[in-house]
Design an enzyme around this catalytic site. Structure first.
Site, short mmCIF file in Angstrom:
data_model
loop_
_atom_site.label_atom_id
_atom_site.label_comp_id
_atom_site.label_asym_id
_atom_site.label_seq_id
_atom_site.Cartn_x
_atom_site.Cartn_y
_atom_site.Cartn_z
N GLY A 281 0.82 -1.14 -0.04
CA GLY A 281 0.07 -0.08 -0.07
C GLY A 281 0.79 1.38 -0.10
O GLY A 281 0.26 2.27 -0.06
N HIS A 282 2.21 1.12 -0.03
CA HIS A 282 2.91 2.35 -0.10
C HIS A 282 3.91 2.23 -0.96
O HIS A 282 5.31 2.02 -0.76
CB HIS A 282 3.61 2.40 1.67
CG HIS A 282 4.05 3.66 1.86
ND1 HIS A 282 5.55 4.21 1.64
CD2 HIS A 282 3.63 4.87 2.40
CE1 HIS A 282 5.87 5.39 2.00
NE2 HIS A 282 4.66 5.81 2.44
N PHE A 283 3.98 2.48 -1.90
CA PHE A 283 2.75 3.08 -2.88
C PHE A 283 2.49 1.87 -3.96
O PHE A 283 3.42 1.60 -4.61
CB PHE A 283 3.03 4.30 -3.37
CG PHE A 283 3.31 5.63 -2.52
CD1 PHE A 283 2.30 5.87 -1.60
CD2 PHE A 283 4.48 5.79 -2.15
CE1 PHE A 283 2.64 7.07 -0.79
CE2 PHE A 283 4.98 6.80 -1.22
CZ PHE A 283 3.96 7.16 -0.57
#
Length: 150
Positions: A52-54
């Site tokens: 999720g990052h990124f």
């Protein structure tokens, strides 16, 4: 010359309370009790935070780079204390003079270099740097405090 030693993952798990996915030290290459430690975190694309990052541009969050340096500092503190002191946990209580110089990506090996600056009672002050391929990624002054057992 000071006595130095290395620690494998089993020894790290005996010394730190952290567990996956929050254990951010894979191996200690060298530790000189009371002085310094060199540890590594091998970063795979499977790390949970990369999802999720990124998306499409995975980068290790800066706060986790700081946490990895703090965990290396915790290992140095463990190796520095006398057996009868029995430090159970160290809490991160301050970070100062923090700078990020470049991103950390999947496939990188994060090298953590931490030096003990001062210990006063239950407070520990460290200088720490993180590197990838010999290049500075981040640097910080880290303050930690011994925590209670209960």
């Amino acid at each position: 010359m000071a006595d130095t030693k290395s620690l494998d993952i089993e020894a790290i798990l005996e010394r730190l309370p952290h567990r996956y996915p929050f254990l951010l030290v894979d191996r200690v290459l060298d530790v000189v009790p009371g002085k310094s430690i060199v540890a590594v975190k091998n970063l795979s694309a499977n790390e949970a935070f990369f999802q999720g990052h990124f998306p499409g541009h995975p980068v290790m969050p800066g706060v986790l780079v700081i946490e990895a340096m703090a965990q290396a500092g915790g290992l140095l503190a463990y190796e520095t204390t006398a057996a009868d002191e029995d430090i159970w946990i160290l809490y991160l209580v301050g970070i100062e003079e923090t700078r990020f110089k470049q991103t950390v990506r999947p496939g990188d090996q994060l090298v953590l270099r931490v030096e003990l600056v001062k210990r006063r009672r239950n407070l520990w002050r460290f200088t720490a740097v993180a590197e990838v391929d010999g290049k500075l990624v981040a640097e910080a002054q880290i303050l930690m405090a011994d925590g209670p057992k209960s």
